[in-house]
Design a protein around this motif. Sequence first.
Motif, PDB file in Angstrom:
ATOM      1  N   THR A 282      13.573 -41.061 -36.431  1.00  0.00           N
ATOM      2  CA  THR A 282      12.162 -41.463 -36.389  1.00  0.00           C
ATOM      3  C   THR A 282      11.691 -41.676 -34.953  1.00  0.00           C
ATOM      4  O   THR A 282      10.528 -41.410 -34.633  1.00  0.00           O
ATOM      5  CB  THR A 282      11.934 -42.752 -37.205  1.00  0.00           C
ATOM      6  N   LEU A 285      10.767 -38.252 -33.617  1.00  0.00           N
ATOM      7  CA  LEU A 285       9.487 -37.795 -34.165  1.00  0.00           C
ATOM      8  C   LEU A 285       8.315 -38.585 -33.582  1.00  0.00           C
ATOM      9  O   LEU A 285       7.227 -38.042 -33.360  1.00  0.00           O
ATOM     10  CB  LEU A 285       9.492 -37.925 -35.687  1.00  0.00           C
ATOM     11  N   ILE A 326      -0.619 -34.275 -36.865  1.00  0.00           N
ATOM     12  CA  ILE A 326       0.789 -34.314 -36.470  1.00  0.00           C
ATOM     13  C   ILE A 326       1.587 -35.209 -37.406  1.00  0.00           C
ATOM     14  O   ILE A 326       2.710 -34.862 -37.829  1.00  0.00           O
ATOM     15  CB  ILE A 326       0.920 -34.806 -35.014  1.00  0.00           C
ATOM     16  N   ALA A 327       1.035 -36.371 -37.768  1.00  0.00           N
ATOM     17  CA  ALA A 327       1.737 -37.317 -38.641  1.00  0.00           C
ATOM     18  C   ALA A 327       1.991 -36.718 -40.021  1.00  0.00           C
ATOM     19  O   ALA A 327       3.064 -36.920 -40.601  1.00  0.00           O
ATOM     20  CB  ALA A 327       0.927 -38.601 -38.771  1.00  0.00           C
ATOM     21  N   CYS A 329       2.402 -33.550 -40.719  1.00  0.00           N
ATOM     22  CA  CYS A 329       3.476 -32.565 -40.551  1.00  0.00           C
ATOM     23  C   CYS A 329       4.838 -33.254 -40.432  1.00  0.00           C
ATOM     24  O   CYS A 329       5.841 -32.794 -41.010  1.00  0.00           O
ATOM     25  CB  CYS A 329       3.217 -31.705 -39.318  1.00  0.00           C
ATOM     26  N   SER A 330       4.888 -34.370 -39.711  1.00  0.00           N
ATOM     27  CA  SER A 330       6.144 -35.113 -39.555  1.00  0.00           C
ATOM     28  C   SER A 330       6.635 -35.653 -40.892  1.00  0.00           C
ATOM     29  O   SER A 330       7.838 -35.598 -41.205  1.00  0.00           O
ATOM     30  CB  SER A 330       5.956 -36.272 -38.574  1.00  0.00           C
ATOM     31  N   PHE A 333       8.063 -32.868 -42.920  1.00  0.00           N
ATOM     32  CA  PHE A 333       9.348 -32.464 -42.339  1.00  0.00           C
ATOM     33  C   PHE A 333      10.454 -33.414 -42.789  1.00  0.00           C
ATOM     34  O   PHE A 333      11.554 -32.976 -43.172  1.00  0.00           O
ATOM     35  CB  PHE A 333       9.233 -32.450 -40.819  1.00  0.00           C
ATOM     36  N   ILE A 334      10.185 -34.712 -42.756  1.00  0.00           N
ATOM     37  CA  ILE A 334      11.180 -35.703 -43.173  1.00  0.00           C
ATOM     38  C   ILE A 334      11.528 -35.530 -44.649  1.00  0.00           C
ATOM     39  O   ILE A 334      12.698 -35.533 -45.038  1.00  0.00           O
ATOM     40  CB  ILE A 334      10.662 -37.136 -42.909  1.00  0.00           C
ATOM     41  N   GLN A 366       4.290 -42.598 -41.416  1.00  0.00           N
ATOM     42  CA  GLN A 366       3.972 -41.720 -40.295  1.00  0.00           C
ATOM     43  C   GLN A 366       2.503 -41.804 -39.866  1.00  0.00           C
ATOM     44  O   GLN A 366       2.195 -41.889 -38.677  1.00  0.00           O
ATOM     45  CB  GLN A 366       4.344 -40.273 -40.627  1.00  0.00           C
TER      46      GLN A 366
END
Length: 454
Positions: A282, A285, A326-327, A329-330, A333-334, A366
């Motif tokens: 984290t 990221l 961006i958050a 997408c993060s 991804f997680i 996120q």
Amino acid sequence: MQNSTWRDELTALKTLMAPILITQLAQAGYGFIDTVMAGQVSPLDLSAVAIGSSVWLPLFLLISGIVMATTPLVAAAYGAKQFSEIPRITHQALWLGLGIGLLGMLVIQHISFIFPLLDVPAHLQAKTELYLQGVSFGMPAVAIFCVLRFYSEALGHTKPIMLISLLGILLNIPANYAFIYGWWFIPKMGGAGCGWATAIVMTAMMLVLLAYVLWSNSFKQTRLLQHYFKPHLATIWQISKLGVPIGAAIFFEVSLFSCIAVLVSPLGELFVAAHQVALSVTSMLFMVPLSLAISMTIRVGQAYGRKDIHGILLTRQVGFITTTTIACCSALFIIFCSDYITRLYTPDSQVQKIAAELLLFAAAYQIFDALQVGAAGCLRGIQNTRSPMIMTLIAYWIVALPVGYGLAMWPLWHGQALGVYGFWVGLVVGLGVACGLLNWRLNSSLKRLKKLWS
């Protein structure tokens, strides 16, 4: 600047952000490399690095946050075209950085007394102390490096910091190897050797950056150390008044994560190691929204120096839309890659399973995390730092920690406590509160500026 468009602002933020992001990822990469290399030795060595990191990293970020006042002050002077003020501010920030760096070194060297109080297992204490002894010698160098970094970035020179940080990564790997496994006159230290390698890397990076800012033509107009300078207490106090709340706000957030690592230690090495793996992921990221927030501080600080409310509002709008994207997408991804990510850190299947489960909580916060750090970046740019300090204290230590500790340690859920998972529920709640409070404060501050400058 009054006629800047959305596209212009996005381009400006991207230009600043790209090198800053690589710098932040490189610096987070040191922790990643330490975690992976110590994890290959044993879960015990990984746990020692985890607990040691939970002690020194908050202190390092407190120091970094205090001298981060250099960014808005230099950016405002640059925006107002007061170029002669820039070396004066930076010189006094260097004195401040040197002082708190030396203090940080002494604190880390004498902090091991807290381990028995926090029920850290005895067999972990010796390795952790050796790790911290090594790290401590790098504190003065890293404080000076941070001042020089913020000075350079506030002037828009972000690429040199990026290159030096990448150089540090290249040095970190062989230095870790030498101290972990022993080489020539260096004794074999196991995972604890990562701390001594860290100190060497910090010092080398500081010396390279110092040489660059003193000799590069990019800094000709604001050259440092051209004349003898002595500490000026009034200026140091001005920087401290702005910087201490920044450092405290960062400390409150990061120390919460680190405190959890210590509180989890009685649950066993597997849970400590899993928490460290999830925290490392984290943290990596988080470098993306953090880098954008630093870029927003620079852009807002320069607009603040020009008294350009339109520029400040535009930076906030573009920055917030970008950081929310961006958050999202993060988080995705997680959710989809957590099982694969944890395998990179450790071969232990139990640690992998627990860490992957903890990462799902990280996915939940996120957006909160991105919006709160963006708001904090804008507030730093307009030199409003005291309110964010109070709000982060409330969010993290009055809300998140009690909620997390209660869920983790007390049997409230079907007759049993949630253990380490309860702490991560507390993190989600605390970051949500921080997001709401900081954005409320930013809105009210910008309304006041708009009336003042209209």
